[in-house]
Design a protein around this motif. Structure first.
Motif, PDB file in Angstrom:
ATOM      1  N   ASN A 163      -6.322  -2.257  -7.350  1.00 57.36           N
ATOM      2  CA  ASN A 163      -6.856  -3.360  -6.502  1.00 57.36           C
ATOM      3  C   ASN A 163      -7.200  -4.287  -7.417  1.00 57.36           C
ATOM      4  N   PHE A 164      -7.004  -5.495  -6.928  1.00 58.07           N
ATOM      5  CA  PHE A 164      -7.296  -6.692  -7.899  1.00 58.07           C
ATOM      6  C   PHE A 164      -7.919  -7.850  -7.172  1.00 58.07           C
ATOM      7  N   LYS A 165      -8.468  -8.518  -7.857  1.00 57.60           N
ATOM      8  CA  LYS A 165      -9.153  -9.767  -6.891  1.00 57.60           C
ATOM      9  C   LYS A 165      -7.993 -10.963  -7.043  1.00 57.60           C
ATOM     10  N   LYS A 166      -7.457 -11.325  -5.963  1.00 55.42           N
ATOM     11  CA  LYS A 166      -6.366 -12.281  -5.726  1.00 55.42           C
ATOM     12  C   LYS A 166      -6.974 -13.697  -5.876  1.00 55.42           C
ATOM     13  N   LEU A 167      -6.505 -14.543  -6.767  1.00 54.77           N
ATOM     14  CA  LEU A 167      -7.016 -15.883  -6.854  1.00 54.77           C
ATOM     15  C   LEU A 167      -6.711 -16.856  -5.543  1.00 54.77           C
ATOM     16  N   LYS A 168      -7.349 -18.065  -5.512  1.00 57.00           N
ATOM     17  CA  LYS A 168      -7.129 -18.596  -4.001  1.00 57.00           C
ATOM     18  C   LYS A 168      -5.936 -19.465  -4.408  1.00 57.00           C
ATOM     19  N   ARG A 169      -5.400 -19.705  -5.859  1.00 59.24           N
ATOM     20  CA  ARG A 169      -4.050 -20.513  -5.962  1.00 59.24           C
ATOM     21  C   ARG A 169      -2.929 -19.487  -5.697  1.00 59.24           C
ATOM     22  N   LYS A 170      -1.907 -20.280  -5.256  1.00 55.34           N
ATOM     23  CA  LYS A 170      -0.726 -19.256  -5.071  1.00 55.34           C
ATOM     24  C   LYS A 170      -0.009 -18.514  -6.189  1.00 55.34           C
ATOM     25  N   GLN A 171       0.069 -17.242  -5.880  1.00 52.42           N
ATOM     26  CA  GLN A 171       0.367 -16.304  -6.939  1.00 52.42           C
ATOM     27  C   GLN A 171       1.459 -15.528  -6.288  1.00 52.42           C
ATOM     28  N   LEU A 172       2.553 -15.078  -7.068  1.00 49.25           N
ATOM     29  CA  LEU A 172       3.514 -14.138  -6.621  1.00 49.25           C
ATOM     30  C   LEU A 172       2.843 -12.709  -6.906  1.00 49.25           C
ATOM     31  N   VAL A 173       3.045 -11.875  -5.635  1.00 49.86           N
ATOM     32  CA  VAL A 173       2.168 -10.561  -5.603  1.00 49.86           C
ATOM     33  C   VAL A 173       3.460  -9.531  -5.277  1.00 49.86           C
ATOM     34  N   ILE A 174       3.810  -8.446  -6.303  1.00 50.43           N
ATOM     35  CA  ILE A 174       4.868  -7.595  -6.209  1.00 50.43           C
ATOM     36  C   ILE A 174       4.048  -6.387  -6.115  1.00 50.43           C
ATOM     37  N   ASP A 175       4.231  -5.663  -4.965  1.00 46.58           N
ATOM     38  CA  ASP A 175       3.621  -4.130  -4.873  1.00 46.58           C
ATOM     39  C   ASP A 175       4.712  -3.057  -5.447  1.00 46.58           C
ATOM     40  N   ASP A 176       4.215  -2.401  -6.447  1.00 46.60           N
ATOM     41  CA  ASP A 176       5.183  -1.549  -6.830  1.00 46.60           C
ATOM     42  C   ASP A 176       4.761  -0.007  -6.569  1.00 46.60           C
ATOM     43  N   SER A 177       5.416   0.221  -5.641  1.00 42.74           N
ATOM     44  CA  SER A 177       5.244   1.484  -4.857  1.00 42.74           C
ATOM     45  C   SER A 177       6.432   2.561  -5.375  1.00 42.74           C
ATOM     46  N   ALA A 178       6.751   2.394  -6.556  1.00 41.70           N
ATOM     47  CA  ALA A 178       7.865   3.329  -6.946  1.00 41.70           C
ATOM     48  C   ALA A 178       7.818   4.704  -6.548  1.00 41.70           C
ATOM     49  N   ASP A 179       6.614   5.110  -6.611  1.00 40.34           N
ATOM     50  CA  ASP A 179       6.254   6.702  -6.565  1.00 40.34           C
ATOM     51  C   ASP A 179       5.918   7.088  -4.860  1.00 40.34           C
ATOM     52  N   THR A 180       5.770   6.113  -4.111  1.00 37.57           N
ATOM     53  CA  THR A 180       4.980   6.171  -2.731  1.00 37.57           C
ATOM     54  C   THR A 180       5.918   6.738  -1.731  1.00 37.57           C
ATOM     55  N   LEU A 181       5.792   7.804  -1.110  1.00 33.67           N
ATOM     56  CA  LEU A 181       6.240   8.450   0.144  1.00 33.67           C
ATOM     57  C   LEU A 181       5.522   7.792   1.317  1.00 33.67           C
ATOM     58  N   PRO A 182       6.128   7.487   2.333  1.00 32.29           N
ATOM     59  CA  PRO A 182       5.284   6.830   3.500  1.00 32.29           C
ATOM     60  C   PRO A 182       4.769   8.007   4.344  1.00 32.29           C
ATOM     61  N   GLY A 183       3.433   8.075   4.658  1.00 31.02           N
ATOM     62  CA  GLY A 183       2.706   8.914   5.525  1.00 31.02           C
ATOM     63  C   GLY A 183       2.466   8.085   6.579  1.00 31.02           C
ATOM     64  N   LYS A 184       1.584   8.923   7.841  1.00 27.61           N
ATOM     65  CA  LYS A 184       1.078   8.172   9.049  1.00 27.61           C
ATOM     66  C   LYS A 184       0.577   7.033   8.543  1.00 27.61           C
ATOM     67  N   ASN A 185      -0.188   6.929   7.639  1.00 21.28           N
ATOM     68  CA  ASN A 185      -1.254   5.981   7.229  1.00 21.28           C
ATOM     69  C   ASN A 185      -0.772   4.972   6.422  1.00 21.28           C
ATOM     70  N   TYR A 186       0.696   4.950   5.967  1.00 25.79           N
ATOM     71  CA  TYR A 186       1.509   4.047   5.152  1.00 25.79           C
ATOM     72  C   TYR A 186       1.178   2.614   5.549  1.00 25.79           C
ATOM     73  N   VAL A 187       0.550   1.687   4.565  1.00 27.58           N
ATOM     74  CA  VAL A 187       0.787   0.375   5.177  1.00 27.58           C
ATOM     75  C   VAL A 187       1.350  -0.533   4.065  1.00 27.58           C
ATOM     76  N   PRO A 188       2.476  -1.125   4.418  1.00 32.15           N
ATOM     77  CA  PRO A 188       3.313  -2.095   3.403  1.00 32.15           C
ATOM     78  C   PRO A 188       2.821  -3.153   3.270  1.00 32.15           C
ATOM     79  N   PHE A 189       3.087  -3.496   1.851  1.00 33.59           N
ATOM     80  CA  PHE A 189       2.328  -5.090   1.326  1.00 33.59           C
ATOM     81  C   PHE A 189       0.895  -4.864   1.302  1.00 33.59           C
ATOM     82  N   GLU A 190       0.375  -3.690   1.074  1.00 32.83           N
ATOM     83  CA  GLU A 190      -1.219  -3.612   1.002  1.00 32.83           C
ATOM     84  C   GLU A 190      -1.832  -4.461   0.108  1.00 32.83           C
ATOM     85  N   SER A 191      -1.396  -5.183  -1.125  1.00 28.55           N
ATOM     86  CA  SER A 191      -2.063  -6.121  -1.760  1.00 28.55           C
ATOM     87  C   SER A 191      -1.679  -7.710  -1.167  1.00 28.55           C
ATOM     88  N   ASN A 192      -1.316  -7.752   0.134  1.00 35.47           N
ATOM     89  CA  ASN A 192      -0.899  -8.697   0.918  1.00 35.47           C
ATOM     90  C   ASN A 192       0.237  -9.609  -0.083  1.00 35.47           C
TER      91      ASN A 192
END
Length: 162
Positions: free
Chosen positions: A106-135
């Motif tokens: 978790n991080f505080k995203k700034l109001k200015r435009k930033q590129l955000v990449i979710d690194d879910s290299a170790d993530t298996l999707p479960g029932k509650n999986y949400v992609p692009f969790e960090s927007n």
């Protein structure tokens, strides 16, 4: 270019097996469906996926990518070959949100435009999986880490234009 000229790995050459575009599309559709996104793109590795994303977004040495503390060496090597790296610098042009061991970065995203990449290299999707969790704009998966393959990475994307 970018470690992906063809999908002819030496194991497949010995057995005279080639990846067809149809087979690649089948793999991409499988991950798009199971990871609840519209588009997935197959790459030779998660590392090469990050390189492609940074180059596509015109990153160079004048820019900074923020990584969380205690990120893996492979991220430092990959990102450091293109641009500069910092930790705890949320004012950077890009933030890589590394999700590991079942914990979300978790991080505080700034109001200015930033590129955000979710690194879910170790993530298996479960029932509650949400992609692009960090927007985020992109999400990275590492196939050797989640399915034990020899190589491969997936970029989940919202925008087909990529």
């Amino acid at each position: 270019m970018f470690q992906w000229p063809t999908a002819d790995f030496y194991e497949f050459k010995k057995k005279k097996i080639r990846f067809s575009p149809k087979k690649v599309k089948e793999i991409e559709n499988f991950f798009a469906k199971n990871y609840k996104t519209r588009f997935a793109v197959l790459f030779p590795s998660a590392r090469s996926s990050i390189n492609i994303i940074l180059k596509y977004n015109k990153f160079d040495r004048s820019m900074i990518v923020n990584l969380p503390l205690w990120s893996s060496t492979c991220l430092y090597e990959t990102i450091g070959s293109i641009t500069n790296i910092s930790v705890k610098n949320y004012n950077s042009e890009c933030i890589i949100a590394v999700h590991k061991w079942g914990n979300t970065f978790n991080f505080k995203k700034l109001k200015r435009k930033q590129l955000v990449i979710d690194d879910s290299a170790d993530t298996l999707p479960g029932k509650n999986y949400v992609p692009f969790e960090s927007n985020s704009n992109y999400e990275i998966l590492s196939l050797p880490k989640i399915i034990g393959s020899y190589s491969g990475g997936i970029i989940l994307i919202k925008d087909k234009g990529f």
